[in-house]
Design an enzyme around this catalytic site. Structure first.
Site, mmCIF file in Angstrom:
data_model
loop_
_atom_site.group_PDB
_atom_site.id
_atom_site.type_symbol
_atom_site.label_atom_id
_atom_site.label_comp_id
_atom_site.label_asym_id
_atom_site.label_seq_id
_atom_site.Cartn_x
_atom_site.Cartn_y
_atom_site.Cartn_z
ATOM 1 N N GLY A 138 0.866 -1.362 0.149
ATOM 2 C CA GLY A 138 0.087 0.015 0.204
ATOM 3 C C GLY A 138 0.850 1.122 -0.170
ATOM 4 O O GLY A 138 1.904 1.397 -0.423
ATOM 5 N N VAL A 231 2.890 26.478 0.789
ATOM 6 C CA VAL A 231 2.897 26.634 2.292
ATOM 7 C C VAL A 231 4.420 26.675 2.481
ATOM 8 O O VAL A 231 5.140 25.797 2.355
ATOM 9 C CB VAL A 231 2.080 25.567 2.740
ATOM 10 C CG1 VAL A 231 2.318 25.641 4.596
ATOM 11 C CG2 VAL A 231 0.724 25.706 2.441
ATOM 12 N N ARG A 265 -0.092 10.610 -1.487
ATOM 13 C CA ARG A 265 0.186 9.618 -0.879
ATOM 14 C C ARG A 265 1.634 8.810 -1.437
ATOM 15 O O ARG A 265 1.913 9.321 -2.646
ATOM 16 C CB ARG A 265 -0.681 8.508 -0.690
ATOM 17 C CG ARG A 265 -1.991 9.068 0.016
ATOM 18 C CD ARG A 265 -2.892 7.824 0.193
ATOM 19 N NE ARG A 265 -2.457 6.756 0.921
ATOM 20 C CZ ARG A 265 -2.539 6.669 2.354
ATOM 21 N NH1 ARG A 265 -3.104 8.012 2.798
ATOM 22 N NH2 ARG A 265 -2.183 6.183 3.164
ATOM 23 N N HIS A 434 -37.996 5.557 -16.120
ATOM 24 C CA HIS A 434 -38.373 7.342 -15.719
ATOM 25 C C HIS A 434 -39.442 7.109 -14.509
ATOM 26 O O HIS A 434 -40.123 6.529 -14.397
ATOM 27 C CB HIS A 434 -39.161 7.619 -16.777
ATOM 28 C CG HIS A 434 -39.938 9.124 -16.613
ATOM 29 N ND1 HIS A 434 -38.997 10.208 -16.663
ATOM 30 C CD2 HIS A 434 -41.079 9.760 -16.343
ATOM 31 C CE1 HIS A 434 -39.781 11.306 -16.394
ATOM 32 N NE2 HIS A 434 -40.823 11.110 -16.197
#
Length: 461
Positions: A138, A231, A265, A434
């Site tokens: 991961g 930043v 990530r 519909h």
């Protein structure tokens, strides 16, 4: 004797591969260092959608009068109960997957594995050998080198999901999917939200027209989005966190009780023994071929760790593909991977964006149908947004982009169209029920050839 396959990581890629392999007769061991389900189930997709639903219901109460309903008293968010509901959902799903693994006969070992060679690894101090290995470790939050980023109150999505109280002011660094989803959730709970994005626009990869139409809706919900903001520093000041950024017009200072770092990530490739096995790692993650096999024969890498698509459903698809490949089958994996953003309203996309087509000098056609002209959307009180369909000049559908109610559900009709190479005429004799939301997709497709009945034709010049 059955081949021994070990899977490192029990997320949506790893556990799916493990179950599939065991069902095909392989001796399968799954190693997980934390909790089955990985990031998606424990600290990602599922818990954020649980919070999203709480925010959605709370939003509905603010619009009760528009539905002809009166409510005496007030409704307010209860942080502890919202968190408890989220945890209950996660626990239920984790338990369910654990039972699936057990019933399939997959051996599960909890511990941190490290590869020691092309056919061996170590876990909990014991050596294990394998015939095939699937790496499914991961990804984790990427923390940029911002001065002051390590102080109290500066958090990642993992900590924010475990909130004990709703902040009055929240600054989010990063305007990608994670940052914008949290912006929508907490703005719904009346938090003052400021998003700082370094790029010129938010939600990179989403069709530009969709993002353009989203901006006024974010403003209406009091989400202050500042783009092209680098930043520089985060400091404590008078009990608040001050975030100092540099924009086109100079320094900008914003304040929050908490600062969420949502700048993307990174693949979990450190400390798992890739160097010892000689496995090649690139800028985005472990390098793999079209079969998700690494440069070492018999070792595969699936999901976020290979950096191809950081999406749970992509990891699961890769897990099944690799399992079938190991079994000697001839699997096929889809070329098109849908993506969803759970905002208010939802956004979902599949296939080419206009920007990609222009960059590649590909000619195309577009058609749009507004939810404001869809009966079901209006009865739901959700007439904002549209369905945009993109085709090539032969009317083959190559992209679908949706902003509106249940976009994450509607996108799958677009996925089938793109994946199967359908053209506009393939939909002509498909009768859509519909009143439903998918009628908007049908009208948008019919609009490619100017055959949409419920779409106002553009005036001739």
């Amino acid at each position: 004797m059955a081949e021994k396959v070990i899977i490192m990581g029990g997320g949506p890629g790893g556990y799916v591969a493990a179950i599939r392999l065991n069902n095909m007769g392989f001796e399968t061991t799954l190693i997980e260092k934390n909790r089955i389900g990985g990031v998606c189930l424990n600290i990602g997709c599922i818990p954020t959608k649980a919070l999203y639903k709480s925010a959605e219901v709370y939003n509905q109460f603010s619009k009760l009068e528009s539905y002809g309903l009166d409510l005496e008293g007030t409704v307010k968010p209860n942080a502890s109960k919202i968190r408890e509901r989220k945890n209950d959902i996660v626990d239920t799903l984790v338990t369910g997957i654990e039972k699936l693994l057990s019933s399939a006969g997959v051996e599960v070992i909890y511990g941190e594995a490290k590869i020691t060679g092309p056919n061996s690894l170590e876990v909990n101090g014991e050596m294990m050998e394998f015939d095939r290995l699937i790496i499914a470790t991961g990804s984790s939050s990427f923390i940029p080198p911002i001065k002051g980023v390590d102080q109290e109150g500066v958090i990642t999505s993992t900590e924010l999901l475990d909130f004990t109280e709703i902040p009055e002011e929240l600054v989010i660094v990063g305007g990608g999917v994670i940052g914008m989803e949290f912006a929508g959730i907490f703005a719904s709970f009346a938090t003052k939200v400021t998003v700082l994005e370094a790029l010129p626009g938010i939600l990179p990869g989403v069709d530009g027209e969709i993002v353009k139409r989203l901006k006024p809706l974010l403003k209406k919900k009091s989400i202050d989005v500042k783009t092209s903001m680098m930043v520089k520093e985060i400091v404590q000041e008078n009990g608040k966190l001050k975030v100092i950024s540099e924009g086109a017009k100079g320094p900008v200072e914003v304040y929050g009780d908490q600062v969420l770092i949502a700048t993307g990530r990174k693949a979990n490739v450190k400390g798992i023994g890739l160097e010892e096995a000689g496995i090649t790692v690139g800028r985005k993650g472990i390098e793999v071929d079209e079969n998700f096999e690494t440069n070492i024969k018999g070792i595969y890498a699936i999901g976020d760790v290979n950096g191809k698509w950081l999406l749970a459903h992509a990891a699961s698809a890769q897990g099944e593909f690799v399992a079938e490949k190991i079994a000697g089958e001839h699997p096929v994996i889809g070329k098109f991977v849908p993506g969803c953003v759970f905002l208010f309203p939802e956004i979902a996309s599949v296939g080419y964006t206009e920007e990609q087509l222009k960059e590649e000098n590909i000619e195309y056609l577009t058609s749009k149908f507004m939810f404001g002209a869809n009966g079901k959307a209006l009865t739901m009180g959700e007439g904002e947004g549209l369905i945009k369909v993109i085709s090539d000049l032969d009317y083959k559908i190559i992209g679908v982009h949706i902003m509106g109610p249940h976009a994450s559900d509607l996108i799958h009709e677009g996925l089938i169209a793109c994946e199967k190479g359908l053209v506009a005429d393939d939909f002509k004799d498909l009768i859509h029920a519909h009143p439903t939301l998918p009628e908007a997709f049908f009208e948008s497709v019919m609009g490619l050839k100017g055959e949409a009945v419920h779409m106002v034709k553009p005036r001739r010049k």
